[in-house]
Design an enzyme around this catalytic site. Structure first.
Site, PDB file in Angstrom:
ATOM      1  N   ARG A  84       0.843  -1.200   0.000  1.00 25.71           N
ATOM      2  CA  ARG A  84       0.000   0.000   0.000  1.00 25.71           C
ATOM      3  C   ARG A  84       0.873   1.243   0.000  1.00 25.71           C
ATOM      4  NH1 ARG A  84      -5.045   2.229   2.149  1.00 25.71           N
ATOM      5  NH2 ARG A  84      -5.010   4.313   1.268  1.00 25.71           N
ATOM      6  N   ARG A  93      -5.762   1.601  -5.087  1.00 27.88           N
ATOM      7  CA  ARG A  93      -4.909   0.972  -4.073  1.00 27.88           C
ATOM      8  C   ARG A  93      -4.894  -0.536  -4.217  1.00 27.88           C
ATOM      9  NH1 ARG A  93      -8.317   3.890   0.197  1.00 27.88           N
ATOM     10  NH2 ARG A  93      -8.010   5.369  -1.447  1.00 27.88           N
ATOM     11  N   ASP A  96      -6.715  -1.704   1.073  1.00 27.70           N
ATOM     12  CA  ASP A  96      -7.124  -0.694   2.044  1.00 27.70           C
ATOM     13  C   ASP A  96      -7.862  -1.442   3.148  1.00 27.70           C
ATOM     14  OD1 ASP A  96      -7.656   1.878   3.147  1.00 27.70           O
ATOM     15  OD2 ASP A  96      -9.658   1.838   2.270  1.00 27.70           O
ATOM     16  N   ASP A  98      -9.743  -0.554   6.733  1.00 27.69           N
ATOM     17  CA  ASP A  98     -10.212   0.465   7.672  1.00 27.69           C
ATOM     18  C   ASP A  98     -10.890  -0.197   8.859  1.00 27.69           C
ATOM     19  OD1 ASP A  98      -9.408   2.686   6.167  1.00 27.69           O
ATOM     20  OD2 ASP A  98     -11.293   2.748   5.048  1.00 27.69           O
TER      21      ASP A  98
END
Length: 145
Positions: A84, A93, A96, A98
């Site tokens: 990343r 990307r 990712d 989160d």
């Protein structure tokens, strides 16, 4: 003592479904983390910056003995190890990850805000999360901002 956390994963470069599977494998490999549920992989349109390939998105629920910042460090390390690069906000990307929620913790620090400040606005987060825990989605949608 263990806590529950919910993560949102996305990728739109390379082989996104394989990268999501690899990220989950790496998360699960951590001795203080157990992945307890995962959604199917959904293909979604980009959000924020729309002139890029579609994303593969997935949500996972996990149990962990790590605190929120320790968990953040683990997922940031996995992103880095998988290649990343943070060059462009909302840009393409390879992976990712989160943290969307951690138990029902509400916190705001320079490194981490919980629950995720935009989760309630993003179908690519809510739809996979709804597959594995509708109660968390309702909490995200109902809590005051």
């Amino acid at each position: 003592m263990t806590s529950k956390a919910w993560l949102s994963l996305g990728a739109n470069l390379g082989d996104p479904p394989a990268q999501l599977a690899e990220a989950i494998r790496r998360i699960e490999a951590h001795p203080a983390i157990s992945v307890t549920r995962q959604s199917s992989v959904l293909t979604t349109k980009p959000w924020g910056k729309t002139d890029q390939p579609d994303f593969a998105n997935q949500a996972v629920e996990l149990e962990t003995s790590l605190d929120p910042i320790e968990l953040l460090d683990v997922i940031l390390g996995i992103e880095l190890d998988m290649g990343r690069v943070r060059e462009e906000v909302w840009g393409p990307r390879v992976i990712d990850i989160d943290m969307i929620a951690y138990d029902r913790v509400v916190m705001q620090t320079p490194r981490l805000t919980l629950p995720h400040p935009y989760a309630h606005e993003r179908d690519f987060v809510l739809d996979p999360l709804r597959e594995i825990d509708g109660d968390v989605v309702e909490w995200l949608l109902e809590r005051p901002l």
